[in-house]
Structure formats: structure tokens, C-alpha cells
Write a protein that holds these residues in place. Structure first.
Motif, PDB file in Angstrom:
ATOM      1  N   TYR A  68       0.778  -1.231  -0.002  1.00 24.22           N
ATOM      2  CA  TYR A  68       0.008  -0.076   0.203  1.00 24.22           C
ATOM      3  C   TYR A  68       1.024   1.278   0.017  1.00 24.22           C
ATOM      4  CZ  TYR A  68      -3.603  -3.076   1.437  1.00 24.22           C
ATOM      5  OH  TYR A  68      -4.600  -4.274   1.513  1.00 24.22           O
ATOM      6  N   ASP A  69       2.006   0.939   0.663  1.00 25.76           N
ATOM      7  CA  ASP A  69       2.976   2.238   0.761  1.00 25.76           C
ATOM      8  C   ASP A  69       3.450   2.501  -0.706  1.00 25.76           C
ATOM      9  OD1 ASP A  69       2.790   2.627   3.589  1.00 25.76           O
ATOM     10  OD2 ASP A  69       4.516   1.552   3.883  1.00 25.76           O
ATOM     11  N   VAL A  70       3.862   1.453  -1.422  1.00 26.36           N
ATOM     12  CA  VAL A  70       4.164   1.610  -2.749  1.00 26.36           C
ATOM     13  C   VAL A  70       2.984   2.383  -3.614  1.00 26.36           C
ATOM     14  CG1 VAL A  70       4.879   0.513  -5.065  1.00 26.36           C
ATOM     15  CG2 VAL A  70       5.925  -0.090  -2.656  1.00 26.36           C
ATOM     16  N   LEU A  75       1.015   7.012  -6.490  1.00 28.58           N
ATOM     17  CA  LEU A  75      -0.372   7.988  -6.959  1.00 28.58           C
ATOM     18  C   LEU A  75       0.300   9.438  -6.497  1.00 28.58           C
ATOM     19  CD1 LEU A  75      -3.407   6.531  -4.961  1.00 28.58           C
ATOM     20  CD2 LEU A  75      -2.923   6.544  -7.561  1.00 28.58           C
ATOM     21  N   LEU A  76       0.928   9.559  -5.446  1.00 31.83           N
ATOM     22  CA  LEU A  76       1.502  11.211  -5.212  1.00 31.83           C
ATOM     23  C   LEU A  76       2.531  11.522  -6.517  1.00 31.83           C
ATOM     24  CD1 LEU A  76       2.206  10.524  -1.271  1.00 31.83           C
ATOM     25  CD2 LEU A  76       0.213  12.062  -2.552  1.00 31.83           C
ATOM     26  N   ASN A  77       3.263  10.456  -6.951  1.00 29.86           N
ATOM     27  CA  ASN A  77       4.368  10.692  -7.834  1.00 29.86           C
ATOM     28  C   ASN A  77       3.666  11.125  -9.273  1.00 29.86           C
ATOM     29  OD1 ASN A  77       6.398  10.192  -6.191  1.00 29.86           O
ATOM     30  ND2 ASN A  77       6.884   8.269  -6.826  1.00 29.86           N
ATOM     31  N   VAL A  78       2.692  10.447  -9.559  1.00 31.27           N
ATOM     32  CA  VAL A  78       1.975  10.786 -10.694  1.00 31.27           C
ATOM     33  C   VAL A  78       1.463  12.051 -10.759  1.00 31.27           C
ATOM     34  CG1 VAL A  78       0.236   9.886 -12.544  1.00 31.27           C
ATOM     35  CG2 VAL A  78       1.711   8.329 -11.518  1.00 31.27           C
ATOM     36  N   TYR A  79       0.609  12.281  -9.652  1.00 31.76           N
ATOM     37  CA  TYR A  79      -0.260  13.645  -9.598  1.00 31.76           C
ATOM     38  C   TYR A  79       0.753  14.667  -9.559  1.00 31.76           C
ATOM     39  CZ  TYR A  79      -4.893  11.682  -9.089  1.00 31.76           C
ATOM     40  OH  TYR A  79      -6.183  11.106  -9.175  1.00 31.76           O
ATOM     41  N   SER A  80       1.776  14.527  -8.786  1.00 31.80           N
ATOM     42  CA  SER A  80       2.760  15.499  -8.647  1.00 31.80           C
ATOM     43  C   SER A  80       3.170  15.999 -10.055  1.00 31.80           C
ATOM     44  CB  SER A  80       4.168  15.355  -7.940  1.00 31.80           C
ATOM     45  OG  SER A  80       4.596  14.335  -8.702  1.00 31.80           O
ATOM     46  N   THR A  81       3.288  15.296 -11.080  1.00 35.49           N
ATOM     47  CA  THR A  81       3.721  15.865 -12.696  1.00 35.49           C
ATOM     48  C   THR A  81       2.304  16.296 -13.209  1.00 35.49           C
ATOM     49  OG1 THR A  81       3.750  13.639 -13.343  1.00 35.49           O
ATOM     50  CG2 THR A  81       5.591  14.587 -12.351  1.00 35.49           C
ATOM     51  N   GLN A  82       1.171  15.505 -13.089  1.00 42.58           N
ATOM     52  CA  GLN A  82       0.051  15.691 -13.906  1.00 42.58           C
ATOM     53  C   GLN A  82      -0.830  16.557 -13.390  1.00 42.58           C
ATOM     54  OE1 GLN A  82      -0.265  14.058 -16.941  1.00 42.58           O
ATOM     55  NE2 GLN A  82       1.942  13.328 -16.788  1.00 42.58           N
ATOM     56  N   LEU A  83      -0.918  16.613 -12.154  1.00 45.33           N
ATOM     57  CA  LEU A  83      -2.190  17.539 -11.405  1.00 45.33           C
ATOM     58  C   LEU A  83      -1.615  18.089 -10.170  1.00 45.33           C
ATOM     59  CD1 LEU A  83      -4.875  18.292 -12.705  1.00 45.33           C
ATOM     60  CD2 LEU A  83      -5.945  16.732 -11.272  1.00 45.33           C
ATOM     61  N   PRO A  84      -0.675  18.884  -9.929  1.00 39.68           N
ATOM     62  CA  PRO A  84       0.014  18.972  -8.717  1.00 39.68           C
ATOM     63  C   PRO A  84      -0.612  19.665  -7.871  1.00 39.68           C
ATOM     64  CG  PRO A  84       1.115  20.523 -10.721  1.00 39.68           C
ATOM     65  CD  PRO A  84      -0.072  19.460 -11.276  1.00 39.68           C
ATOM     66  N   GLN A  85      -1.807  20.436  -8.042  1.00 38.32           N
ATOM     67  CA  GLN A  85      -2.590  21.348  -7.135  1.00 38.32           C
ATOM     68  C   GLN A  85      -3.369  20.607  -6.393  1.00 38.32           C
ATOM     69  OE1 GLN A  85      -2.941  21.250 -10.488  1.00 38.32           O
ATOM     70  NE2 GLN A  85      -3.274  23.277 -11.508  1.00 38.32           N
ATOM     71  N   VAL A  86      -3.417  19.189  -6.457  1.00 41.08           N
ATOM     72  CA  VAL A  86      -4.303  18.200  -5.744  1.00 41.08           C
ATOM     73  C   VAL A  86      -3.877  18.166  -4.159  1.00 41.08           C
ATOM     74  CG1 VAL A  86      -5.158  16.155  -5.175  1.00 41.08           C
ATOM     75  CG2 VAL A  86      -5.187  17.050  -7.618  1.00 41.08           C
ATOM     76  N   ASN A 303      -0.130  -0.899 -11.470  1.00 39.83           N
ATOM     77  CA  ASN A 303      -1.396  -0.777 -11.118  1.00 39.83           C
ATOM     78  C   ASN A 303      -1.892   0.683 -10.466  1.00 39.83           C
ATOM     79  OD1 ASN A 303      -3.480  -1.231  -8.491  1.00 39.83           O
ATOM     80  ND2 ASN A 303      -4.411  -2.049 -10.209  1.00 39.83           N
ATOM     81  N   ALA A 304      -1.116   1.261  -9.668  1.00 39.34           N
ATOM     82  CA  ALA A 304      -1.361   2.510  -9.264  1.00 39.34           C
ATOM     83  C   ALA A 304      -1.453   3.613 -10.156  1.00 39.34           C
ATOM     84  CB  ALA A 304      -0.229   2.743  -7.962  1.00 39.34           C
ATOM     85  N   THR A 305      -0.328   3.320 -11.126  1.00 38.27           N
ATOM     86  CA  THR A 305      -0.053   4.480 -12.204  1.00 38.27           C
ATOM     87  C   THR A 305      -1.549   4.462 -13.070  1.00 38.27           C
ATOM     88  OG1 THR A 305       2.210   4.239 -12.467  1.00 38.27           O
ATOM     89  CG2 THR A 305       1.198   5.364 -14.240  1.00 38.27           C
ATOM     90  N   GLN A 306      -1.913   3.323 -13.365  1.00 39.02           N
ATOM     91  CA  GLN A 306      -3.204   3.437 -14.116  1.00 39.02           C
ATOM     92  C   GLN A 306      -4.427   3.917 -13.377  1.00 39.02           C
ATOM     93  OE1 GLN A 306      -4.988  -0.584 -15.326  1.00 39.02           O
ATOM     94  NE2 GLN A 306      -5.334   0.443 -17.215  1.00 39.02           N
ATOM     95  N   ALA A 307      -4.193   3.541 -11.798  1.00 40.64           N
ATOM     96  CA  ALA A 307      -5.414   4.266 -11.178  1.00 40.64           C
ATOM     97  C   ALA A 307      -5.297   5.601 -11.001  1.00 40.64           C
ATOM     98  CB  ALA A 307      -5.348   3.717  -9.808  1.00 40.64           C
ATOM     99  N   ALA A 308      -3.945   6.398 -10.951  1.00 37.82           N
ATOM    100  CA  ALA A 308      -3.766   7.735 -10.862  1.00 37.82           C
ATOM    101  C   ALA A 308      -4.435   8.235 -12.123  1.00 37.82           C
ATOM    102  CB  ALA A 308      -2.349   7.646 -10.982  1.00 37.82           C
ATOM    103  N   LEU A 309      -3.939   7.604 -13.329  1.00 33.06           N
ATOM    104  CA  LEU A 309      -4.436   8.378 -14.463  1.00 33.06           C
ATOM    105  C   LEU A 309      -6.133   8.209 -14.719  1.00 33.06           C
ATOM    106  CD1 LEU A 309      -1.958   6.648 -17.003  1.00 33.06           C
ATOM    107  CD2 LEU A 309      -1.897   9.043 -16.063  1.00 33.06           C
TER     108      LEU A 309
END
Length: 378
Positions: A68-70, A75-86, A303-309
Motif C-alpha cells: 500500500y505504501d508503494v 499516486l503522489l508521484n503521478v499527480y505531482s507531475t500531472q495535477l500538482p495542485q491536488v 496498477n497505481a499508475t493506471q489508477a492515478a491516470l
């Protein structure tokens, strides 16, 4: 969403209380309750800000687990580049359904999206919140169709979108047979307390394997019961497996995605009598002695990358949550440890070597990562 601040200023005007609307602005400009805007008047002017100036995400985690930590870090890494205001809020799954329902209904006025982290959290939230106002996306969860959360893989038609850690059973078995064309039997390791592994991995594999003439030996672990401790059940299982295949040349062990067992790979290796250990989770193959020989499945990161997208598309209103198909990674992630292959004197078919995305050499050094030679990536 970009935060915008509009300030209207009048010079040399008398001051007024913060609750008063300035006489130099029309009262019709005061935002209504349902307005996108909120206004605050002070002596210097009026501030108009969005009622919800940043998207906010609630993550519900069932318990502590390295997987779950991974997933959350991804999720945090993907959003930091794609939608950093979240903004993010992470909460533990409440102890009962009433508390969970209350948490979710309170969240409706505070957040824009919910992630359920882990199969238990996904099943629990779906039970109390199907048809709710907030979109929900699962991450690090097993097959939602096999868990009974949706009828097919095309989309839910409601407020849920699912991703899956599972490969389709026939794909998994085909790769096993490529690994060993003379395969006769499979010992399947799973935790008695991991209902999702039982429902989505053990049962489908047992049914499918037996249909094509293979023997399946369940290896069920429950450390709360002395008779089901890992050491004892492994010893019993190995004896049974050798009755059918004395040299164990046409047998393999399959480790399901039971989190409690994924952390005990070194022990399983020691108890397996040099038998090949195949994992459903790519993340447990590495360059150490505490590694499975091989894995084919869906990595926690992918899996988490896909969920982030999925979540980003939902927040940007590019998709309707219920129209998103179940996210199943294809082709599968395949990882190989040649350190483990050398330990048990196991050859690896060249075909699988070519397909592997991550490969560790005999000394444990990573020689291929994400399908690329480490030397090429330097």
C-alpha cells in the motif's frame, strides 16, 4: 484547478465591518449559496475565491502494508507531475460500516474523489457507497468481477471505476506452461485470512487447472492456528506433492497476492525443497535471497499508475467514472531472478527471458529494468 484571487479596491473610502458589503459594489454581486464563488469583504476591498479552489482526494487504506505504501507513493508521484495542485487526505478504513458510511457522506462536501487502497477497503466502500455522489477508484485491489463488485469488465455504470492486480487465469496458466511444458501439478500458497486472494486467485486457478488435467494442492496458511503455520503446512504440502511427482520436476509453487505471505518469501524458499517459486506479484522478485524465482502479474507501481491516470481523467471531467473499463494491465509484468535460478539449478525458457521486463543477474544485480538493459538506460 488554478486558484485565482480578484480584489476590488476603492481609494479614500470609509472603512466598514467585515460582514458588510461595500456600498461601491452592487449587492447582486454577492455569491449565492450554490455559487462557484465565495466572497469576503474587508476594509481594503473584496476577495472572490472559488468555493473549492483545489481538488481534494480522500484515500481510504484498510491497514498497514508495504504494498500500500508503494501504491500511495506512486499516486503522489503521478499527480505531482500531472495535477500538482491536488490536496490529499489519507484515512484508515473505519471499524464498521456505519462509521464508514458517515465518513463518506461527510466527505461529499469536502473532497472530489475517493481512492480505495486494498481489496478490503474496496469491498467495504462499495458495500456502503455504491451510487454515491463521489467518484471512487480502486487501487491495489484484486479482480472486481471475481469479487462480485461488477458484472463485467466494460464499466460499472455507477460511481465506481476499478483497476485490477489480477491477470486473467488462462493467461497465468499459459505462462506457467511455457515455463514448464510438462507441468503436472501446482501448489498454491495463500493466506486463510485473505479472502480476496482465495476468491480471485486460488479458486479460479484451481478450477481452470483441474479442467486441463493438472493437480492443484492448496497450501493454506493461518498463523493464528498452530496446525496452519507456514512451516507445518509447507512440510505437509511438499510430502503430498512428491507423492505425485517424486523428483518435483513437473511441479511448481504459485504464491498468490496474500500480503502476509509476500513478506515471507525467504522462509518459503527454505521450505520448498528447491522447488521453483512463482509469484503472482512482480514486486517480490528482486536481487536478494528473499526473492521468488519468477513472477508474472501486475506490479503495484503499474496498477497505481493506471489508477492515478483514471483519477486525473475524472477530475478533469474528461470521462464519466462509470464508463471506465476495469483496468487490467496487458501485457503482464514478468520478472526473473537468475540468482534464484542458480540456487535451485533451474533453467529459464528463452521465450520468457525475452518477455521479461525486470531481470536480476546471478549476483543479484539488476540487468534489465522496465524492459531496457540497465547499461542502455545509463
Amino acid at each position: 484547478m488554478i486558484r485565482i484571487l480578484l480584489i476590488w479596491v476603492a481609494c479614500c473610502l470609509p472603512t466598514y465591518a467585515a460582514t458588510e458589503w461595500p456600498i461601491w459594489l452592487g449587492e447582486e454581486l454577492q455569491p449565492k449559496a450554490a455559487s462557484h464563488w465565495r466572497a469576503k469583504s474587508v476594509a481594503e476591498g473584496v476577495s472572490f475565491v472559488p468555493a473549492r479552489s483545489l481538488s481534494k482526494i480522500l484515500v481510504i487504506v484498510s491497514r498497514k502494508a508495504s504494498s500500500y505504501d508503494v501504491a500511495l507513493q506512486t499516486l503522489l508521484n503521478v499527480y505531482s507531475t500531472q495535477l500538482p495542485q491536488v490536496q490529499w487526505v489519507v484515512k484508515r478504513l473505519p471499524a464498521d460500516n456505519a462509521m464508514l458510511a458517515n465518513l463518506l457522506h461527510r466527505a461529499e462536501s469536502e473532497v472530489d474523489l475517493v481512492y480505495t487502497l486494498g481489496s478490503k477497503a474496496t469491498v467495504s466502500v462499495h458495500k456502503v457507497y455504491q451510487g454515491g455522489l463521489l467518484p471512487v477508484v480502486s487501487v491495489n485491489s484484486k479482480d472486481p468481477v471475481l469479487l462480485g463488485l461488477t458484472d463485467d469488465y466494460a464499466g460499472t455504470g455507477n460511481n465506481f471505476a476499478f483497476t485490477s492486480l489480477n491477470l486473467l487465469t488462462d493467461v497465468t496458466l499459459r505462462i506457467m506452461q511455457r515455463f514448464n511444458p510438462q507441468l503436472k501439478q501446482i501448489g498454491i500458497l495463500y493466506s486463510r485470512t485473505n479472502q480476496s486472494a482465495y476468491l480471485t486467485q486460488f479458486l479460479p486457478m484451481k478450477k481452470f487447472a483441474e479442467k486441463v488435467g493438472l493437480t492443484v494442492v492448496p497450501i493454506v496458511v493461518d498463523e493464528s492456528k498452530s496446525a496452519l503455520g507456514l512451516k507445518l503446512v509447507m512440510e505437509t504440502a511438499m510430502t503430498r506433492l512428491k507423492q505425485t511427482d517424486p523428483e518435483l520436476n513437473n511441479t511448481l509453487l504459485w504464491l498468490t497476492g496474500s500480503s502476509s505471505l509476500l513478506a515471507r518469501v525467504d522462509e518459503i524458499n527454505q521450505l520448498s525443497l528447491q522447488l521453483a517459486l512463482i509469484s503472482a506479484v512482480p514486486d517480490v522478485v528482486n536481487g536478494t535471497k528473499a526473492s521468488a524465482l519468477m513472477s508474472f502479474g501486475v506490479s503495484f507501481v503499474n496498477n497505481a499508475t493506471q489508477a492515478a491516470l483514471y483519477g486525473i481523467q475524472i477530475l478533469k471531467k474528461e470521462v464519466v467514472v462509470g464508463d471506465l473499463p476495469v483496468g487490467v494491465i496487458s501485457p503482464p509484468d514478468i520478472s526473473i531472478s537468475f540468482r534464484q535460478a542458480a540456487r535451485i539449478n533451474q533453467s529459464i525458457p528463452f521465450e520468457l527471458m525475452e518477455m521479461a521486463s525486470d531481470v536480476y543477474g546471478i549476483e543479484g544485480r539488476m540487468i534489465r529494468s522496465n524492459g531496457m538493459s540497465v547499461e542502455e538506460g545509463q
